[in-house]
Design an enzyme around this catalytic site. Structure first.
Site, mmCIF file in Angstrom:
data_model
loop_
_atom_site.group_PDB
_atom_site.id
_atom_site.type_symbol
_atom_site.label_atom_id
_atom_site.label_comp_id
_atom_site.label_asym_id
_atom_site.label_seq_id
_atom_site.Cartn_x
_atom_site.Cartn_y
_atom_site.Cartn_z
ATOM 1 N N TYR A 54 21.317 40.827 22.054
ATOM 2 C CA TYR A 54 21.056 41.798 20.993
ATOM 3 C C TYR A 54 20.696 41.073 19.698
ATOM 4 O O TYR A 54 19.710 41.379 19.032
ATOM 5 C CB TYR A 54 22.281 42.682 20.779
ATOM 6 C CG TYR A 54 22.131 43.655 19.643
ATOM 7 C CD1 TYR A 54 22.439 43.286 18.337
ATOM 8 C CD2 TYR A 54 21.670 44.939 19.874
ATOM 9 C CE1 TYR A 54 22.286 44.173 17.280
ATOM 10 C CE2 TYR A 54 21.507 45.830 18.828
ATOM 11 C CZ TYR A 54 21.824 45.448 17.539
ATOM 12 O OH TYR A 54 21.666 46.327 16.503
ATOM 13 N N ASP A 55 21.514 40.082 19.353
ATOM 14 C CA ASP A 55 21.260 39.345 18.119
ATOM 15 C C ASP A 55 19.942 38.574 18.204
ATOM 16 O O ASP A 55 19.215 38.441 17.213
ATOM 17 C CB ASP A 55 22.412 38.370 17.843
ATOM 18 C CG ASP A 55 23.701 39.117 17.534
ATOM 19 O OD1 ASP A 55 24.775 38.504 17.655
ATOM 20 O OD2 ASP A 55 23.638 40.306 17.172
ATOM 21 N N GLU A 85 24.089 21.397 15.523
ATOM 22 C CA GLU A 85 25.231 21.688 16.396
ATOM 23 C C GLU A 85 24.810 22.637 17.509
ATOM 24 O O GLU A 85 23.868 23.423 17.331
ATOM 25 C CB GLU A 85 26.358 22.337 15.594
ATOM 26 C CG GLU A 85 25.984 23.700 15.039
ATOM 27 C CD GLU A 85 27.009 24.243 14.050
ATOM 28 O OE1 GLU A 85 27.468 25.369 14.275
ATOM 29 O OE2 GLU A 85 27.308 23.557 13.057
ATOM 30 N N LYS A 138 24.496 25.848 19.764
ATOM 31 C CA LYS A 138 24.677 27.276 19.505
ATOM 32 C C LYS A 138 25.404 27.875 20.712
ATOM 33 O O LYS A 138 24.820 28.059 21.777
ATOM 34 C CB LYS A 138 23.335 27.962 19.283
ATOM 35 C CG LYS A 138 23.473 29.432 18.920
ATOM 36 C CD LYS A 138 22.123 30.059 18.665
ATOM 37 C CE LYS A 138 22.291 31.526 18.299
ATOM 38 N NZ LYS A 138 22.922 32.320 19.374
ATOM 39 N N CYS A 143 3.089 66.430 24.625
ATOM 40 C CA CYS A 143 2.632 67.722 24.089
ATOM 41 C C CYS A 143 1.203 68.066 24.464
ATOM 42 O O CYS A 143 0.743 69.184 24.174
ATOM 43 C CB CYS A 143 2.790 67.757 22.569
ATOM 44 S SG CYS A 143 1.640 66.673 21.681
#
Length: 752
Positions: A48-49, A128, A130, A434
């Site tokens: 999500y991030d 670093e 993740k 429609c």
């Protein structure tokens, strides 16, 4: 398809980027509902991030997309109903993304540009791993852990204090810590522990987890902390929030201090003195990825000096001083079962591939974006081949491309598996919802339904947008309820006005409907109270909630700040309407001349200039000035101006807007919290600034309550002119506008 083509937004055209942004937008909204309302996540938190970061990267690469980006300022997702809420003193933000070495170099250049550093001046970073887990914030006061919160939407998180206390890596007490210390990091599960946990669940006949991240997130969010205690969760600390005293002068010193206090910090964190060292460490970590024993999905780079971090500051949802360098995408082949056409809020017809589910990068994928009709045909918006010209057909075997930052896409088609009975896909020319004509305008990659508010899909999506969290945020009136009310013959909601007349029209209808819709007297009373509460609304939120094409949250706030009231905005748009039409006529004249020149095989030379068209139309001076004032607002421009003008000139939409305003109490933008000599003034910056970058100057001016415009007009109060100022300075002189150099501007805004 190369990695660069997929990952780098600059490889897309404006229209391709717009289509992808809208697809991402729909996915983010659906993921919010699935995770927090239905408790059946369709994306992991990390995915999500990552989708959000791709969304923001598109807007960064294509600034005009900011005008339609309704999810731009969201972080994570709202908290679930099963936990208490904790407000973060310092917001927990997401990160921008890099996908290749060039993006990392661009990140370094952007940092240097913002700080005014040249390429030879030293600038240190940390690098670093993740961690692919769940973000957690731990607050200590006088050395005692008093609360723990998930990231939530960045501003508010879930109170998971009891659960966090069961994690062995999280100290309950600290010695020698600052009086207030908010430690941030990632909760995760090792591969070994994950395998053992799934084995135990299989022995019991229980449901197993799809991957370690899901297992960690689900474990931390248990309502019963004893269940969390049984799960082998771990924690890496990598950052901090609220502090009563600094942890060090650099990121490296602060992380070392956290380690000394008893927190687990990642041993692969390393200081880097250059982009080359950052990328080398990325390769080093990538080579160890399979043997680390826990999931990572990239490397995070941060400016090391905390003083520079403070100076760089934040965008709306990301820090300027950090970026996540993602690992390459993964691929998988599967069967294309169908192509569905979805109709969005602005009428865009978006094709979606329905796939035989396949696991790609640890996530089960069953849908993929197909962008637009050109993409399906194997062409880009210029008619040139993509995928070697292979079209996409129902029944094809397709290769699915999924990076951590994007929704799945079709990377390739296996022509050897076609049976000969498959046929090219015919993109509809009428709206599937429609039946109205679906028109593709010149230069637009997207086909759009012309039905407007008579189209149920558009009407419902506009209503969902209207009540969304960043708009009116009416509790108890979500997507499911709106769909029910829209089709209800006795108590319909077809426009936003119907929401505010619901109680008046009710006469007990909700109670009568309770047997088939779940509504009763108490739920009806709660809904009416929520609607009444949201009659009071800020002007920016109200403008955003209208769902006008290209008008995103940032643009809505800019319009609110500039005009101060709905009446003033509407009056300005009415006045500027002739100039807006003239602007469009000028565009058409230029396009026609360019097309004719190209058809004749000559170099395109535009004979009919915009100025000539406008002068022939002999616009009233007031209309010109109103239009110039509107499009001169920093961040607005002609695209948003034309969209606003068209919306208010549409008799049906205008009637809805005017009627709605009568039901609301609309508040003007708040004045700046500090005394400021430039509050409310319109400022234009031109030329080269030498003591600060343009971004810094704009941010400081807006923080002091000034309006920053991109063009000079009679409404300009101050022009700040640096060396190299040209036509803007001349125009300001002609109009008698106050002109300051950079030193004069700094003196003007200096504390008195």
């Amino acid at each position: 398809m190369t990695q660069n083509q997929t990952h780098d937004p600059s490889g897309l055209s404006q229209e391709q980027a717009k289509v992808e942004l809208l697809q991402l937008q729909a996915q983010l909204i659906a993921a919010d509902q699935a995770y927090h309302q239905d408790d059946t996540p369709i994306l992991s938190d990390a995915d999500y991030d990552a989708a959000k970061r791709r969304y923001q990267a598109l807007v960064t690469a294509f600034p005009r997309l900011q005008e339609i980006a309704t999810q731009l300022d969201t972080v994570g997702a709202p908290v679930g109903s099963g936990f208490g809420k904790i407000q973060h003193v310092v917001p927990m933000l997401s990160l921008g993304n890099a996908f290749d070495d060039g993006d990392v170099a661009d990140f370094d250049r952007s940092i240097r540009s913002y700080l005014g550093l040249d390429a030879n001046q030293p600038l240190a970073y940390t690098a670093e791993p993740k961690i692919d887990g769940l973000s957690l914030s731990l607050r200590y006061e006088k050395g005692v852990l008093i609360q723990a919160a998930t990231r939530g939407d960045g501003a508010t998180g879930e109170n998971v204090t009891a659960n966090a206390r069961t994690i062995a890596d999280i100290p309950q007490q600290l010695q020698g810590a600052p009086e207030v210390l908010e430690v941030r990091g990632e909760v995760y599960m090792s591969h070994e522990d994950f395998a053992a946990l799934n084995a135990r669940y299989m022995e019991r006949g229980g449901k197993t987890f799809a991957n370690p991240r899901n297992a960690a997130a689900g474990s931390l969010r248990q309502l019963d902390a004893e269940i969390t205690r049984e799960r082998p969760l771990r924690f890496f600390a990598y950052s901090w929030g609220d502090l009563s005293a600094p942890l060090g002068n650099t990121q490296s010193e602060a992380i070392e201090r956290l380690h000394e206090l008893g927190f687990q910090t990642n041993p692969l964190t390393q200081s880097c003195a250059s982009v080359a060292e950052m990328i080398a460490h990325y390769r080093h970590i990538e080579a160890q990825r399979a043997t680390l024993g826990y999931d990572i999905d990239g490397v995070v780079y941060k400016v090391d000096a905390l003083a520079l971090q403070a100076r760089l500051g934040f965008r709306s949802t990301t820090p300027r001083w950090a970026i996540a360098h993602k690992f390459p995408a993964e691929l998988a082949w599967t069967h294309l079962e169908a192509i569905d056409i979805q109709v969005g809020r602005t009428g865009a017809l978006s094709p979606v591939a329905r796939l035989t589910p396949v696991t790609v990068g640890g996530v089960v994928v069953s849908n993929a974006t197909l962008h637009n009709e050109d993409y399906i045909r194997g062409r880009d918006n210029k008619g040139e081949e993509i995928r070697d010209g292979k079209d996409i057909r129902v029944g094809d075997w397709v290769q699915i491309y999924r990076a951590g930052d994007v929704i799945p896409k079709v990377a390739d088609v296996d022509l050897t598996k076609r049976t000969g009975e498959d046929v090219p896909f015919d993109f509809p020319e009428t709206c599937p919802e429609c039946g109205s004509p679906a028109v593709r305008e010149e230069g637009d990659a997207v086909r759009r339904c012309t039905g407007g508010i008579i189209c149920p899909a558009q009407a419902i999506e506009k209503l969902k947008h209207f009540v969304s969290r960043k708009a009116f945020d009416i509790e108890g009136l979500g997507a499911k309820q709106l769909e029910m009310f829209y089709g209800d013959p006795d108590l319909p909601i077809r426009t936003p006005v119907d929401i505010y007349t619901l109680e008046e029209r009710d006469a007990g209808q909700l109670a009568k409907l309770k047997n088939r819709s779940g509504w009763g007297d108490q739920s009806a009373a709660n809904l009416f109270a929520a609607i009444t509460e949201k009659r009071n609304i800020a002007l920016g939120r109200m403008i955003f909630a209208l769902g006008i094409r290209h008008v995103g949250e940032v643009a809505a706030k800019d319009l609110a700040l500039h005009f101060g009231s709905w009446d003033e905005l509407a009056k300005a748009l009415d006045l500027a309407r002739p100039a807006a039409l003239a602007h469009r006529s000028a565009d058409m004249a230029e396009d026609q001349e360019r097309a004719e020149a190209n058809r004749e095989g000559r170099r395109a030379k535009i004979k009919e200039t915009r100025e000539a068209v406008l002068s022939r139309l002999e616009l009233h001076l007031a209309a010109r000035e109103a239009w110039e004032d509107l499009v001169g607002i920093d961040g607005i421009g002609a695209t948003v101006g034309l969209s606003l003008s068209d919306a208010l000139a549409n008799a049906q939409e205008r009637a809805v807007f005017d009627d709605l305003v009568g039901h609301l109490n609309i508040s003007a933008p708040a004045a700046p919290t500090q005394e400021s000599p430039v509050a409310g003034l319109t400022v234009v910056f031109t030329g080269k600034l030498e003591k600060m970058t343009r971004d810094e100057a704009k941010a400081r001016a807006e923080a002091l309550g000034a309006k920053v415009s991109g063009s000079v007009s009679k409404k300009t109060d101050i022009l700040v002119a640096g060396p190299g100022a040209g036509s803007k300075e001349k125009k300001a002189q002609d109009l008698g506008i106050r002109i300051l150099d950079e030193d004069g501007w700094l003196a003007e805004i200096a504390p008195k």
